[in-house]
Design an enzyme around this catalytic site. Structure first.
Site, mmCIF file in Angstrom:
data_model
loop_
_atom_site.group_PDB
_atom_site.id
_atom_site.type_symbol
_atom_site.label_atom_id
_atom_site.label_comp_id
_atom_site.label_asym_id
_atom_site.label_seq_id
_atom_site.Cartn_x
_atom_site.Cartn_y
_atom_site.Cartn_z
ATOM 1 N N LYS A 91 0.840 -1.200 0.000
ATOM 2 C CA LYS A 91 0.000 0.000 0.000
ATOM 3 C C LYS A 91 0.877 1.252 0.000
ATOM 4 O O LYS A 91 1.858 1.329 0.741
ATOM 5 C CB LYS A 91 -0.904 -0.018 1.236
ATOM 6 N N SER A 166 -9.730 2.297 2.991
ATOM 7 C CA SER A 166 -8.894 3.055 2.079
ATOM 8 C C SER A 166 -7.968 2.182 1.236
ATOM 9 O O SER A 166 -7.403 2.635 0.241
ATOM 10 C CB SER A 166 -8.028 4.036 2.884
ATOM 11 N N SER A 190 -9.802 -0.379 7.065
ATOM 12 C CA SER A 190 -9.259 -0.183 5.725
ATOM 13 C C SER A 190 -8.579 -1.395 5.118
ATOM 14 O O SER A 190 -8.183 -1.357 3.955
ATOM 15 C CB SER A 190 -8.273 0.989 5.725
#
Length: 527
Positions: A91, A166, A190
Site C-alpha cells: 500500500k 482506504s 481499511s
C-alpha cells in the site's frame, strides 16, 4: 496473457512457496507472470488501476537472487524464508526506499523516502519481490478508494463498483490476481472492508503487534499494518513475517510471534464459543449480507461451534467516537505537510512570501476535499473550549467499548459479525455523501478503538458480489481469528470452489494487451 501466466497467478501464496522450494517453478517465472497480469488488466480507461507504481526491475532482480540462492543449494538456500520468491504489493502509505510513496495525495507527488518502513525491510530481507505500490484514498481517508488524487480503483468483480477503502488498491490487486499477497493499513477497517467487498482475506492485527514505523500516520492510536491475501493461511503466513517487536515503534509490543500459519491450518471450531454481536447484525445491513451471515453461523454450528449472543451497548456510539478521535489525531499528524520541509510546495500567487502564506497555498492545493474536511473537524474538536466536550468525551466512549469487549470475551472465544453492511456499491454513489460513506465502517471501527485483532473472510455472494464475515478476538489472540476464519473458509468451500477462485476473468484481448507493458500499466506517479 499466456496459459502459464493464468496458471501461476491463480495459485495460493502457500502453493507458490511450495512449488518454489520444490524447484517446480522459478521466482523469475512467477514474478514475470504477475507483471504480465498487471499489464493485462491494470491500465487503460476501464482497468483495475490497483497500482500507482510498478517496480518491475526491482521485483525481477529480487526474484533472480532467490533463484540463484536456491540453485546454489547449501546453507544459504536452507536459510531462505518460506515465502522467499513469492511476489507482493505494498500500500502506498508505507514508505519504500527506491520507490515513490505518495499516500494517494498530490501533497507527496513523486516523493522518494530515504528509508524503508520496518515491514518493508522485513519483506526485502525475506526476499519477497515487491511488485509495486497500490492505490488508496488520500492519506487513508475514505471507504472506497475514490478519494485518491491519482484516480479511482475498480472492483475486479464489477468494474463499475468500488473496491472498498482506504486500501482498495491492495485488495483489488489480490482479487484480480495481480499479486498473491499485499500489505495494507487498517485504521477503522481499511483492510477488512476492502477484503469483504472484493472477496479477499484481510487481517487487522492486535494494535502494536506489527510495527507502524514507516507507515504515514493518520491516527496513531488506531493505525495498524496488516496482511491482504486470497486465503486465511496466506494471510497468516504473511502476518508471521511482518509481526514482532520493533524498538523504532514506541507502541510496539514485546514477545514472540505466534505460529499463525499453524492456527490457520488447524481450521477447526469444534468446542469454540462464537459470540454474535447484537449491535452489528440489525438495521442498516442489506438482506443478502444478513442471509450469508446467518448461513455462515449455521455452518459453524454444524461444525461443532457454540453460538451465543453478546450485548455490546457501547458499540452504538463507536462510529461517532471514531469520527472525533480519528480526525483529531489526523489534524495533528498532517500538520507536518506544510510545504516547507518536504513534499509539494505551492507559492502564493500574490502578496508577501511568508511561511504562513506558503503553508496555506500548499495545503489548499495539495490536500483533497476529504482530507480538508477531516482536518477541519479534528482541529475544531481539539480547540479550546471544545476539547472536553468532543475529543475527551469520545475517549470515554472508547473506554466503554473496550470494557464491552472484555465482557463479551468472557462469554465467547471469538466474536462474529458481517464485515460490511453492504456489498460493493457503484462508483460515485456515496462520493458526495460523507455520512453514507462513513457508515461502511460501522462493523469494523470497534476493533480499532479497542486494539483487538480482526479478520474478514469471504462469506459467499449477494447479487453476484462478495460478502465478508468478520471474526474478532481478544488482544494478542490473533491466532484465534485465523483458526475461526480458516474453518469457515473450509466449510464454505466444501461443495464449491473457494470464492476467490470464482473471480471473473479480466484479461484484455487484442492489440491493447500486447502494446501495454507492465510499467505503463500503472499511473506514472514519481516517474
Amino acid at each position: 496473457m499466456t496459459t502459464q501466466t493464468h496458471h501461476l497467478t491463480r495459485l495460493t501464496a502457500a502453493e507458490m512457496a511450495q512449488k518454489l522450494r520444490a524447484g517446480e517453478i522459478t521466482s523469475v517465472e512467477l514474478t514475470q507472470a504477475h507483471l504480465d497480469r498487471i499489464a493485462a488488466v491494470d491500465g487503460g480507461e476501464r482497468g483495475i488501476h490497483a497500482f500507482l507504481h510498478v517496480s518491475a526491475e526491482e521485483a525481477l532482480r529480487t526474484a533472480a537472487e532467490v533463484d540463484d540462492l536456491r540453485a546454489a543449494g547449501g546453507a544459504a538456500a536452507e536459510a531462505l524464508h518460506p515465502l522467499a520468491g513469492v511476489p507482493i504489493a505494498v500500500k502506498d502509505l508505507i514508505v519504500t526506499e527506491g520507490q515513490p510513496t505518495t499516500a494517494g495525495s498530490k501533497m507527496l507527488e513523486g516523493w522518494m523516502s530515504p528509508y524503508d518502513a520496518t515491514v518493508v525491510k522485513k519483506l526485502r530481507e525475506a526476499k519477497l519481490p515487491i511488485l509495486g505500490k497500490t492505490n488508496l484514498d488520500e492519506f487513508a481517508m475514505g471507504s472506497s478508494t475514490e478519494h485518491s488524487a491519482y484516480g479511482v480503483t475498480r472492483n475486479p468483480w464489477d468494474t463499475t463498483r468500488i473496491p472498498g477503502g482506504s486500501g482498495g488498491g491492495s485488495a483489488a490487486a489480490v482479487a484480480a490476481f495481480e499479486a498473491p499477497l499485499a500489505l495494507g493499513t487498517d485504521t477503522g477497517g481499511s483492510i477488512r472492508q476492502p477484503g469483504a467487498v472484493t472477496g479477499t482475506v484481510g487481517t487487522k492485527p492486535t494494535y502494536g503487534s506489527v510495527s507502524r514505523y514507516g507507515a504515514i500516520a493518520m491516527a496513531s492510536s488506531l493505525d495498524q499494518i496488516g496482511p491482504v491475501a486470497r486465503t486465511t493461511e496466506d494471510a497468516a503466513l504473511l502476518h508471521e513475517l511482518i509481526a514482532g517487536h520493533d524498538p523504532k515503534d514506541s507502541t510496539s509490543l514485546p514477545g514472540e510471534v505466534p505460529a499463525f500459519g499453524e492456527a490457520a491450518r488447524t481450521a477447526d471450531v469444534a468446542g469454540m464459543r462464537i459470540g454474535v454481536i447484537k449491535q452489528l447484525t440489525g438495521e442498516g445491513y442489506q438482506p443478502g449480507v444478513l442471509d450469508r451471515f446467518h448461513e455462515a453461523l449455521e455452518a459453524l454450528r454444524a461444525a461443532g461451534a457454540e453460538i451465543v449472543e453478546v450485548d455490546c451497548p457501547s458499540f452504538d456510539y463507536a462510529l461517532g467516537a471514531y469520527y472525533l478521535i480519528m480526525p483529531s489525531e489526523a489534524s495533528s499528524n498532517l500538520a507536518k505537510f506544510d510545504g516547507v520541509r518536504y513534499g509539494t510546495r505551492v507559492l502564493p500567487e500574490e502578496g508577501p512570501l511568508t511561511i504562513e502564506r506558503v503553508m496555506g497555498s500548499t495545503r489548499a492545493a495539495g490536500f483533497g476535499d476529504e482530507v480538508k474536511r477531516r482536518i477541519i473537524l479534528g482541529t475544531y474538536a481539539l480547540s479550546a473550549g471544545y476539547y472536553d466536550a468532543y475529543y475527551g468525551s469520545a475517549q470515554k466512549v472508547r473506554t466503554l467499548i473496550q470494557q464491552d469487549f472484555d465482557a463479551a470475551f468472557e462469554k465467547a472465544d471469538v466474536l462474529i459479525s458481517p464485515t460490511s453492511p453492504t456489498v460493493a456499491f457503484p462508483l460515485g454513489e456515496n462520493l458526495d455523501d460523507p455520512l453514507a460513506m462513513y457508515l461502511n465502517d460501522v462493523a469494523t471501527i470497534p476493533a480499532n478503538l479497542a486494539g483487538v485483532p480482526g479478520i474478514s473472510v469471504p462469506g459467499g455472494l449477494s447479487e453476484g458480489l462478495p460478502v465478508g464475515i468478520q471474526f474478532l478476538a481478544p488482544i494478542r489472540e490473533d491466532a484465534r481469528v485465523y483458526r475461526a476464519g480458516a474453518a469457515l473458509e473450509k466449510l464454505l468451500s466444501q461443495d464449491a470452489e473457494p470464492l476467490w477462485a470464482q473471480a471473473p476473468e479480466l484479461a484484455k484481448t487484442g492489440p491493447e494487451a500486447a502494446a501495454e507493458p507492465a510499467e505503463a500499466a500503472a499511473h506514472p506517479v514519481g516517474k
